[in-house]
Enzyme design. Structure first.
Site, mmCIF file in Angstrom:
data_model
loop_
_atom_site.group_PDB
_atom_site.id
_atom_site.type_symbol
_atom_site.label_atom_id
_atom_site.label_comp_id
_atom_site.label_asym_id
_atom_site.label_seq_id
_atom_site.Cartn_x
_atom_site.Cartn_y
_atom_site.Cartn_z
ATOM 1 N N HIS A 135 0.994 -1.184 -0.079
ATOM 2 C CA HIS A 135 -0.017 0.051 0.022
ATOM 3 C C HIS A 135 0.972 1.232 -0.016
ATOM 4 O O HIS A 135 2.085 1.243 0.504
ATOM 5 C CB HIS A 135 -0.945 -0.070 1.091
ATOM 6 C CG HIS A 135 -0.352 0.345 2.413
ATOM 7 N ND1 HIS A 135 -0.041 1.730 3.008
ATOM 8 C CD2 HIS A 135 0.254 -0.543 3.357
ATOM 9 C CE1 HIS A 135 0.479 1.482 4.109
ATOM 10 N NE2 HIS A 135 0.772 0.562 4.396
ATOM 11 N N CYS A 136 0.460 2.355 -0.706
ATOM 12 C CA CYS A 136 0.939 3.663 -0.500
ATOM 13 C C CYS A 136 0.290 4.548 0.548
ATOM 14 O O CYS A 136 -0.395 3.995 1.347
ATOM 15 C CB CYS A 136 0.996 4.303 -1.936
ATOM 16 S SG CYS A 136 -0.616 4.448 -2.558
ATOM 17 N N TYR A 137 0.122 5.806 0.493
ATOM 18 C CA TYR A 137 -0.720 6.452 1.368
ATOM 19 C C TYR A 137 -2.132 6.374 1.249
ATOM 20 O O TYR A 137 -2.790 6.597 2.175
ATOM 21 C CB TYR A 137 -0.317 7.962 1.197
ATOM 22 C CG TYR A 137 1.203 8.332 1.494
ATOM 23 C CD1 TYR A 137 1.704 8.286 2.901
ATOM 24 C CD2 TYR A 137 2.156 8.868 0.496
ATOM 25 C CE1 TYR A 137 2.851 8.584 3.235
ATOM 26 C CE2 TYR A 137 3.370 9.071 0.921
ATOM 27 C CZ TYR A 137 3.706 8.923 2.248
ATOM 28 O OH TYR A 137 4.950 9.223 2.655
ATOM 29 N N THR A 138 -2.666 6.156 0.130
ATOM 30 C CA THR A 138 -4.108 5.824 0.080
ATOM 31 C C THR A 138 -4.767 4.714 -0.830
ATOM 32 O O THR A 138 -5.704 4.563 -0.798
ATOM 33 C CB THR A 138 -4.596 7.169 -0.702
ATOM 34 O OG1 THR A 138 -4.101 7.286 -2.136
ATOM 35 C CG2 THR A 138 -4.346 8.481 -0.005
ATOM 36 N N ARG A 139 -3.768 3.931 -1.196
ATOM 37 C CA ARG A 139 -4.243 2.791 -2.089
ATOM 38 C C ARG A 139 -3.567 1.388 -1.638
ATOM 39 O O ARG A 139 -2.785 1.356 -1.124
ATOM 40 C CB ARG A 139 -3.983 3.113 -3.533
ATOM 41 C CG ARG A 139 -4.059 4.303 -4.095
ATOM 42 C CD ARG A 139 -3.530 4.578 -5.575
ATOM 43 N NE ARG A 139 -3.824 5.753 -6.182
ATOM 44 C CZ ARG A 139 -3.764 6.317 -7.279
ATOM 45 N NH1 ARG A 139 -3.933 5.439 -8.120
ATOM 46 N NH2 ARG A 139 -4.103 7.366 -7.445
#
Length: 463
Positions: free
Chosen positions: A27-31
């Site tokens: 995951h990244c910051y939102t996904r």
């Protein structure tokens, strides 16, 4: 009402084809980024009905846009996979799935996916480094301590260590991404920045390995050379493992892999990666030097589309290379910063003009999300892109602020998320003593223009 992350994780898993269709997940910051073995098994229509912001594909990677709660959903998803006692998921090809033909697009997407997979895990390190650098600048700026202070020296070298030892750290995560031995990946990265090698290169000493010339270059703070090297190493390691006697595999596999990778890395792969990085940096410098403020304005305007394509993390190496080489990034970080603030202003305008209470709430919360934590997806997918005209308003505002950035030469000295706290990374001295002031002015221009443009173009009756 608190969201049930376990239930959402289960629903997501069911709609992406189940446990057997999941290659790996990050995951990244939102996904939530899930690599699927067969994207055709994912039920996008049903996924869109879940409590998420949206979905999109980048090659075989399904990106599920969660928003600020992505970490909780990611943890629930991983725990769910752990119940199957498969914490480490092997990406084994499904023989029932026909082999897909490679195209230019699929190769580019695969390259981006590879870089993103290696860069996402190190973002916390880069953020910590950037904030430490900003703290040092502020302490010195306000005269709380001198550059010779022991505290400043300690904070500085700890912050710099993230960049200097980057090949070692990325080497380990790249190995994890490509299914290679993590220790060997880190070892390969460490070899690139070994003090003896750096000294010999600095002194101009000619080196060879097995008669092959070694390209003289320094690789500290580099990204592409180690990623390329570890990617190739993953195939060599698997080949050796396949044909090694089981009784000797633990000995033969690591030794042969490293012996083969030494000439490949130092004579071919790392130099190619370095040349690519330098070439890209030169192209970016040419673009900036040729078109100047127009180049910055254009890039600031198109940032939402870069984010929508899931390529925003792929820009991290470009920013890192620019900061490492020149001490400042005048395009990437400023563009993301002004784009987030402009989107926040557009969302604020929608919140003021909207007739429906739920849209007002979403717009106002999205405006906050864009500016304070620096998360743009909720506002982008829920407001600006959804109603079209706010997106145009935000792009016009970002271009206006970006034009001012380009005129005044605004740049970021540290890698920080594009939010209000990132302003600390724009504190400069000497020729950049007005950098922070110009940053604030540019943001103000972008937000005002975006707000006014959205107020003018957005029509609530379109809801």
């Amino acid at each position: 009402m608190k969201k049930n992350y376990d239930a959402l994780a289960r629903q997501i898993l069911d709609q992406v084809g189940g446990h057997e269709n999941v290659g790996n997940v990050m995951h990244c910051y939102t996904r939530l980024r899930i690599n699927l073995k067969d994207r055709g098994l994912a039920n996008i229509e049903e996924l869109e009905k879940l409590d998420i912001i949206g979905t999109q594909f980048a090659g075989e990677q399904l990106q599920i846009i969660i928003g600020n709660e992505v970490n909780e959903v990611y943890n629930a998803f991983i725990n769910l996979m752990g119940m199957k006692k498969e914490k480490v998921i092997e990406e084994k090809p499904n023989r029932d799935i026909p082999r897909k033909q490679h195209t230019i697009r699929s190769v580019i997407v695969a390259m981006i996916d590879g870089i993103v997979g290696c860069m996402v895990p190190i973002l916390p390190m880069l953020i910590a480094s950037g904030i430490l650098k900003a703290i040092v600048l502020l302490i010195e700026k306000f005269g709380l301590a001198t550059a010779e202070s022991s505290t400043i020296i300690m904070l500085s070298f700890v912050a710099d260590s993230a960049f200097y030892f980057m090949p070692v750290i990325i080497g380990g995560f790249a190995a994890k991404k490509f299914g290679a031995n993590i220790a060997l990946g880190s070892m390969l990265g460490a070899a690139l920045i070994h003090p003896d090698f750096v000294s010999l290169v600095t002194e101009g000493t000619s080196l060879t390995i097995f008669g092959l010339p070694i390209y003289s270059a320094t690789y500290s703070s580099s990204v592409v050379p180690i990623i390329l090297s570890v990617w190739v190493m993953s195939y060599i390691e698997k080949f050796i493992s396949r044909y090694s006697p089981k009784s000797l595999r633990a000995l033969i596999e690591p030794v042969l892999t490293i012996i083969i990778m030494i000439p490949l890395t130092f004579s071919l792969l790392a130099p190619l990666g370095a040349m690519f990085s330098v070439g890209f940096a030169n192209a970016l410098t040419w673009f900036y030097g040729t078109f100047g403020m127009i180049a910055v304005a254009i890039f600031c305007a198109i940032i939402p589309w870069v984010v929508m394509l899931g390529m925003h993390v792929g820009t991290v190496p470009i920013s890192i290379s620019s900061i490492a080489a020149t001490g400042i990034d005048k395009i990437m970080m400023p563009a993301f910063l002004i784009s987030n603030f402009a989107q926040g202003a557009a969302c604020l305008a929608v919140g003021i003009k909207a007739k429906k209470a739920d849209l007002k709430s979403l717009a106002f919360s999205s405006a906050f999300s864009n500016v304070v934590p620096g998360i743009s997806e909720p506002g982008m997918y829920g407001v600006t892109l959804r109603y079209k005209t706010p997106m145009w308003g935000s792009m016009i505002g970002a271009a206006s602020g970006g034009l001012y950035f380009g005129i005044t030469g605004v740049g970021a000295f540290s890698f920080l998320p594009p939010n209000i706290f990132a302003l600390a990374g724009y504190v400069g001295s000497g020729e950049y003593s007005n950098n922070l002031l110009n940053t604030i002015i540019g943001i103000a221009i972008g937000m005002v223009v975006a707000f006014v443009a959205t107020m003018f173009m957005y029509k609530p009756k379109m809801n």
